[in-house]
Design an enzyme around this catalytic site. Structure first.
Site, short mmCIF file in Angstrom:
data_model
loop_
_atom_site.label_atom_id
_atom_site.label_comp_id
_atom_site.label_asym_id
_atom_site.label_seq_id
_atom_site.Cartn_x
_atom_site.Cartn_y
_atom_site.Cartn_z
N TYR A 61 0.83 -1.20 0.00
CA TYR A 61 0.00 0.00 0.00
C TYR A 61 0.87 1.26 0.00
O TYR A 61 0.62 2.19 -0.77
CB TYR A 61 -0.92 -0.02 1.21
CG TYR A 61 -1.90 1.14 1.26
CD1 TYR A 61 -3.03 1.15 0.46
CD2 TYR A 61 -1.69 2.22 2.12
CE1 TYR A 61 -3.93 2.20 0.50
CE2 TYR A 61 -2.58 3.28 2.17
CZ TYR A 61 -3.71 3.26 1.35
OH TYR A 61 -4.59 4.31 1.39
N LYS A 93 0.90 4.06 -3.04
CA LYS A 93 0.51 5.45 -2.86
C LYS A 93 1.67 6.41 -3.14
O LYS A 93 1.45 7.55 -3.58
CB LYS A 93 -0.05 5.66 -1.45
CG LYS A 93 -1.38 4.95 -1.23
CD LYS A 93 -2.43 5.36 -2.24
CE LYS A 93 -3.77 4.70 -2.00
NZ LYS A 93 -4.82 5.14 -2.95
#
Length: 252
Positions: free
Chosen positions: A157, A161
Site C-alpha cells: 500500500y 501510494k
C-alpha cells in the site's frame, strides 16, 4: 460561491459507492456536478445515485471492473455518450493489504499495485484522451500519507501510494499544455469500510490517534473542501500537487 461552483460539470468517481468515494460524489453533486458512480456493486451504486438525484443532479451508475483495462475505456466512452463530456475524474478506488513484508505473496502485491496504480493510470489515460479534445479537465487522484512516509505492515500500500504521488506529478507536467490539471489528495487515517477491521482493534486505534496531532481520526466528509478546491476554478493555478488532509500527521 461561484468560484467553487461545479454547475454543468460532469464528474466520474471511481469507488464511488461507499466511504470516501460516496462522500466525494455527494460533495461534488452539492456543488452542482452531475455524477457517474463507478463501482462493482450495482446495488450500492444505485443508493448513491439516488442520493445524488435527491440533490437535483443527474447521476449514472456504472458497474465497471477497473482491473480490466478494456472496461475502463468502455466506461469513459459510456460517460461521453451519456453526458457529452467528462470534466472531472476522481480516482478513489483502492485496496490495502495488511501483512508482514516477509510474508507478502506475489498475488497480494499484484492485487494492490494493479488497482491502486495500474488501473488508476489507465483511468487517467482514458479520461485524458477525452479531456485533450475538450481542452479542459480536472483529475484528482487519491493518495495517502502512507505514500509520503513509511508505515508498518502495509508495504504494498505504501509503495502504491508513493507511486500515485509521483505519477500525479508526471501526468500534470505532460498534460498541462492540454488544459488538464492533475492533482492528488493524501488523507491520513479516516474511518471507512476498508480500514474498519484494523480500527476495531483498540490497540491499533489508540496508536493511530496517539500519533495524530489532532488526536482523532478523520471523517469522510472532511475531504469535501479539498475535493471542491481541486475540482473547481478555485484551483486554476494548481497542478501536480498532493494536498495532505491528515490532522497534522506530516507536520511531525
Amino acid at each position: 460561491m461561484k468560484l467553487f461552483s461545479l454547475e454543468n460539470k460532469v464528474a466520474v468517481v471511481t469507488g464511488g459507492n461507499r466511504g470516501l468515494g460516496r462522500a466525494i460524489a455527494l460533495a461534488l453533486a452539492e456543488a452542482g456536478a452531475d455524477i457517474v458512480v463507478v463501482g462493482r456493486d450495482e446495488q450500492k451504486n444505485q443508493q448513491v445515485v439516488s442520493e445524488v438525484q435527491e440533490k437535483g443532479r443527474k447521476a449514472l451508475s456504472l458497474s465497471t471492473d477497473l482491473m480490466n483495462i478494456d472496461a475502463i475505456g468502455e466506461m469513459v466512452g459510456t460517460v461521453v455518450e451519456q453526458f457529452g463530456k467528462l470534466d472531472i475524474l476522481v480516482n478513489n478506488a483502492g485496496v490495502s493489504h495488511t501483512q508482514s513484508a516477509l510474508e507478502i505473496s506475489e498475488k497480494d502485491w499484484d492485487k494492490v499495485m494493479d488497482l491502486n496504480v495500474k488501473s488508476l493510470f489507465f483511468c487517467c489515460q482514458a479520461a485524458g484522451r477525452v479531456m485533450k479534445e475538450q481542452g479542459f479537465g480536472k483529475i484528482i487522484n487519491l493518495a495517502s500519507v502512507a505514500g509520503a512516509v513509511g508505515d508498518l505492515g502495509i508495504s504494498p500500500y505504501t509503495a502504491s501510494k508513493a507511486a500515485v504521488i509521483n505519477l500525479t506529478r508526471s501526468l500534470a507536467l505532460e498534460w498541462v499544455r492540454l488544459g488538464i490539471q492533475v492533482n492528488a489528495i493524501g488523507p491520513a487515517y479516516i474511518e471507512t469500510d476498508m480500514n474498519s477491521e484494523a480500527l476495531s482493534n483498540p490497540k491499533v486505534r489508540g496508536k493511530i490517534i496517539g500519533k495524530t496531532p489532532m488526536q482523532r481520526l478523520g471523517e469522510s466528509d472532511e475531504l469535501a473542501g479539498t475535493v471542491l478546491l481541486l475540482a473547481s476554478d478555485a484551483s486554476s493555478y494548481i497542478t501536480g500537487q498532493t494536498i495532505f488532509v491528515d490532522g497534522g500527521w506530516l507536520a511531525q
